[in-house]
Design an enzyme around this catalytic site. Structure first.
Site, PDB file in Angstrom:
ATOM      1  N   LEU A  91     -11.540   5.858  -4.879  1.00 46.42           N
ATOM      2  CA  LEU A  91     -11.526   6.808  -3.771  1.00 46.42           C
ATOM      3  C   LEU A  91     -10.594   6.352  -2.643  1.00 46.42           C
ATOM      4  O   LEU A  91     -10.698   5.227  -2.167  1.00 46.42           O
ATOM      5  CB  LEU A  91     -12.954   6.957  -3.237  1.00 46.42           C
ATOM      6  CG  LEU A  91     -13.199   8.179  -2.336  1.00 46.42           C
ATOM      7  CD1 LEU A  91     -13.023   9.459  -3.122  1.00 46.42           C
ATOM      8  CD2 LEU A  91     -14.576   8.099  -1.721  1.00 46.42           C
ATOM      9  N   ASP A  92      -9.715   7.228  -2.204  1.00 43.05           N
ATOM     10  CA  ASP A  92      -8.814   6.967  -1.065  1.00 43.05           C
ATOM     11  C   ASP A  92      -7.852   5.807  -1.324  1.00 43.05           C
ATOM     12  O   ASP A  92      -7.306   5.238  -0.372  1.00 43.05           O
ATOM     13  CB  ASP A  92      -9.612   6.696   0.224  1.00 43.05           C
ATOM     14  CG  ASP A  92     -10.495   7.872   0.605  1.00 43.05           C
ATOM     15  OD1 ASP A  92     -10.138   9.001   0.243  1.00 43.05           O
ATOM     16  OD2 ASP A  92     -11.541   7.659   1.234  1.00 43.05           O
ATOM     17  N   GLU A  93      -7.659   5.455  -2.588  1.00 46.16           N
ATOM     18  CA  GLU A  93      -6.777   4.333  -2.924  1.00 46.16           C
ATOM     19  C   GLU A  93      -5.543   4.778  -3.705  1.00 46.16           C
ATOM     20  O   GLU A  93      -4.697   3.960  -4.047  1.00 46.16           O
ATOM     21  CB  GLU A  93      -7.540   3.285  -3.751  1.00 46.16           C
ATOM     22  CG  GLU A  93      -8.579   2.505  -2.991  1.00 46.16           C
ATOM     23  CD  GLU A  93      -7.956   1.515  -2.014  1.00 46.16           C
ATOM     24  OE1 GLU A  93      -6.852   1.023  -2.288  1.00 46.16           O
ATOM     25  OE2 GLU A  93      -8.585   1.255  -0.976  1.00 46.16           O
ATOM     26  N   ARG A 145       0.826  -1.212   0.000  1.00 47.47           N
ATOM     27  CA  ARG A 145       0.000   0.000   0.000  1.00 47.47           C
ATOM     28  C   ARG A 145       0.858   1.260   0.000  1.00 47.47           C
ATOM     29  O   ARG A 145       0.375   2.355  -0.253  1.00 47.47           O
ATOM     30  CB  ARG A 145      -0.930  -0.015   1.215  1.00 47.47           C
ATOM     31  CG  ARG A 145      -1.935   1.131   1.279  1.00 47.47           C
ATOM     32  CD  ARG A 145      -2.865   1.101   0.079  1.00 47.47           C
ATOM     33  NE  ARG A 145      -3.717   2.288  -0.006  1.00 47.47           N
ATOM     34  CZ  ARG A 145      -3.380   3.378  -0.682  1.00 47.47           C
ATOM     35  NH1 ARG A 145      -2.225   3.441  -1.315  1.00 47.47           N
ATOM     36  NH2 ARG A 145      -4.210   4.409  -0.725  1.00 47.47           N
ATOM     37  N   GLY A 188     -12.988   6.550   3.314  1.00 44.81           N
ATOM     38  CA  GLY A 188     -14.393   6.913   3.177  1.00 44.81           C
ATOM     39  C   GLY A 188     -14.809   8.022   4.119  1.00 44.81           C
ATOM     40  O   GLY A 188     -13.970   8.756   4.638  1.00 44.81           O
TER      41      GLY A 188
END
Lengths: 289, 289, 289, 289
Positions: free
Chosen positions: B233-235, A217, B207
């Site tokens: 989103l948020d990745e 990540r 989120g």
């Protein structure tokens, strides 16, 4: 291995529904018994109907002898009125702790070393491991080491053996990088709190392989989380967390190495705070005084 | 608002497959053109067949004039051999930046203030907001403010208007607590990197409502994450993260307040590093020199 | 106790006056000898006439055999031109380290433990102490322990004995909370770098009793400093520092306990960086790559 | 500019010699008056004859009206017995604060911005500066700005003018990077606490030019210190400190830039804690609840 503690220091911990006058009642009770409050912390989630938490350290000459009466009288004179639960302990009575470990030595050795130098107010009565690797290291600290192998098939038998080892002689179990998941049945029957160290900043990277997933990540900090073990893996109330900065240069091995320093530091703090009666469970979370 | 930078400093950034002699080739090329390497960083995910990343800062008298030739020659003499992609920039040419914001002012004001005092090598050409609230504050910094309201129905029209505002005059978009999700179509068409600040330590609490969920889970640290915005989103690839310690006493409002300090600090660092050509994307992650 | 390292990795460290083309020359030389640069860091205090520092890690099949020729050729082909000093090392050749200690065990045990688990690329050849207390702990790690008592009168004799113990078999001396001041004569004759850990954030609280003075002054953070030992006590070039937050509740004993964690962490980092050839002395300061 | 606060919240702060029953007496008094303790902190330097510090937050309906009686009765019923000093305040009565500044804007703007968004429970009644540079910025926050030039010769006159500006309308003076040394006479006559921010980790680098000296000494962390100003420059009781990591690459300008972030953060925390009555002076040090 036991750490020295001050004499005649008692600790009172209360969890109840908030309402007026609790502090006044508790402090009047202690004052009336000749106890002098050394330190006191309290927290309320809301003044009316919220949950109230109190931890008081007091000095009372002759504490050990006075404790049974104190407990009985507090129950009838204060606890009956304010409700909830309470605990009264002599700080000189160090909790008896059993450490579970697999092969990684960093958390185990750090706890044993801190206990030996008097940093952790606990008595380590036993080390339990599903591998024999760390027997010699543990022997060097003069602590009994029990090798209890665990396979998928033998797990119930192994857990039974572990429970027998612990029966009646333990106040706290610490999983110092123990790589087996304890069954709900074990947690139920052990009857004392179980602290686990997870090698990530929960809730990020719950489950297996946190450093591998942290690398994938590309996070810029890695962490560790000490929490009470519950049936729901990695979901128990968090006691302490910390992180360390890592760069793109760090591979999984380097993350693991850097993470070990955080794991042992976080676990040592969590165990110390628990043994000092500083950690109060509040549903899925904790209050740490 | 533009920050002053040193003259005649160029930056070369290279991403390619690793192999022998890349550094020697690049440094020989620069030396042959009269450039003196001021600083150089490199990283490889593996010496043979891994991905190789290089950032070199060099001093070359008369850089601005020499840059087109340098670029052409580097392409034919070096890049053709080593493959991959490269970028050559004059450090004195500050990137043109558009800031998107909703109502929270902390990230926006901090970026504008840092740009004004010369801490961020960028030129803020426009602020875009779906709310009018911050118009006066932005005016105080002498930056144009465009109010582009967005509702579920008008979103495509609004994004079209935003794209027109940006067309041909922007090198970077920064979402400084912009509470609208940009469509994949917008991200595709905008044609420049978009940096977002998320108010949690990703991947934890991706989120909506991260501080609410952080409170419920009882984490002992809260964080913020600056990342490149992608369709997921948020990745997107993480540029920078940081955390701050919180206690059980902090409610959601206090977490939000404490988090704002971390958000603005993390975003400012991410934007600075991007504008200094320090951030190279490596799949889902980043290399930050 | 030796840590495993990768094979065929060499390290080149250069300190010289800055000027054009140094990186090009060095990388061309390495490339010409079949070496592939794995990582490279450089720093200059000023492009013209400043001091220039370079650390390059390279992969060269058959390094151990090639090293003498490489060294000779680098000296004649590169170093003669760029001037200054250089060092070429096989990363597989772990530095031989002697640890000095008095009675506090935290720094010593942490270094021995890290060396055993392969975290520190060094071979601990000897522990020297002016007290016998830690002999058994050191024996557990399989490292020779020499007890060399020191009094005011016997100091010259003791230092002579220490120098004989070290002669010809040591690349680095680490003072892991060694409570004797080494004489200028010893530092002069030992002929290798000496790293010391001081239990304060230097230059604050140099000299004796730093935790006592930290308590009196009411600082909110306490720290530790690893530095090269020089004739001027606590004035040598700083390698690494760190701090930890403390509150008014912490007495001197608690500061000492909390400080021990920082001391061992800071010293372990400094020793690792030194053994990885990352620390270059720049007058009274250091460059740490 | 005033921050909103909860109604009917009172704060009681006590400093006295420790002895048995103080907490019981205080909590009984508050309970007897219908007040419910919301939070309470205490600290003692020693149970018998040590210094005792207490801060209690309580909820009392109709506080504002009840306060004068409460104060009188606490003085006669409790304070007379336990001795020492006490302070009773309505949390809704925000302290009136005057900010002194020279040319650096970072601390000033951060305090004004935090006050505007309700993060600091204070009312900024005046900004005083020996330079006119920041007048427009301050005007944007709707706060009066007074330019009071200071030269060596005019200092007594200037300080007289400053004292007149403050007379009777200020509870706290904050030196937000005010580059003039206030005279002992001024500190004596101003009659309220004065908080200063020093741009180093005191006691390291007291006096002028801390970043220059930090660079020369090669420290690996730079810091900032908020303290009460006293006659002895940089020697007053420390309220808060923090540090940030720097590398050899950072020159004095970069240290100054990085330090600004720490300065404003440290000062904001110190001012907030002071305004929340969390800071109690204990000789040369502070207790921060």
């Amino acid at each position: 291995m036991t750490a020295p503690v001050e004499a005649d220091i008692g600790r009172l911990v209360v969890s109840c529904t908030d309402g007026p006058g609790i502090v006044a009642r508790v402090s009047a009770f202690l004052h009336g018994r000749g106890a002098n409050i050394v330190q006191s912390d309290q927290f309320s989630t809301g003044p009316v109907g919220g949950r109230f938490f109190l931890r008081t350290e007091f000095h009372l000459p002759g504490l050990a002898k006075a404790l049974p009466d104190l407990e009985r009288d507090f129950a009838s004179q204060v606890a009956r009125t304010v409700g909830g639960t309470f605990q009264l302990r002599d700080a000189a009575e160090a909790p008896r702790v059993v450490l579970f470990v697999s092969r990684y030595d960093h958390c185990l050795l750090d706890l044993l070393w801190r206990a030996r130098r008097g940093e952790l107010p606990m008595t380590v009565v036993q080390v339990v491991s599903n591998h024999p690797d760390l027997a010699a290291d543990v022997a060097g600290f003069g602590v009994p080491f029990a090798h209890v192998p665990v396979t998928r098939d033998t797990k119930p038998v192994a857990e039974q053996r572990e429970l027998e080892l612990l029966a009646g002689r333990v106040d706290l179990v610490v999983l110092a990088r123990y790589m087996q998941v304890l069954s709900a049945d074990f947690l139920d029957r052990v009857g004392v709190p179980v602290i686990n160290i997870h090698h990530s900043f929960l809730p990020a990277f719950a489950g297996a392989g946190p450093y591998e997933r942290a690398k994938q990540r590309g996070v810029k900090l890695i962490g560790a989380t000490a929490h009470y073990a519950t049936e729901d893996l990695d979901e128990g109330p968090i006691i302490e967390q910390d992180v360390v900065r890592v760069s793109h240069r760090a591979g999984v091995a380097e993350l693991t190495r850097a993470g070990a320093d955080i794991e042992r530091a976080v676990l040592a703090r969590a165990v110390r705070w628990h043994c000092e009666d500083r950690v109060l469970v509040d549903g899925r979370t904790t209050v740490v005084f």
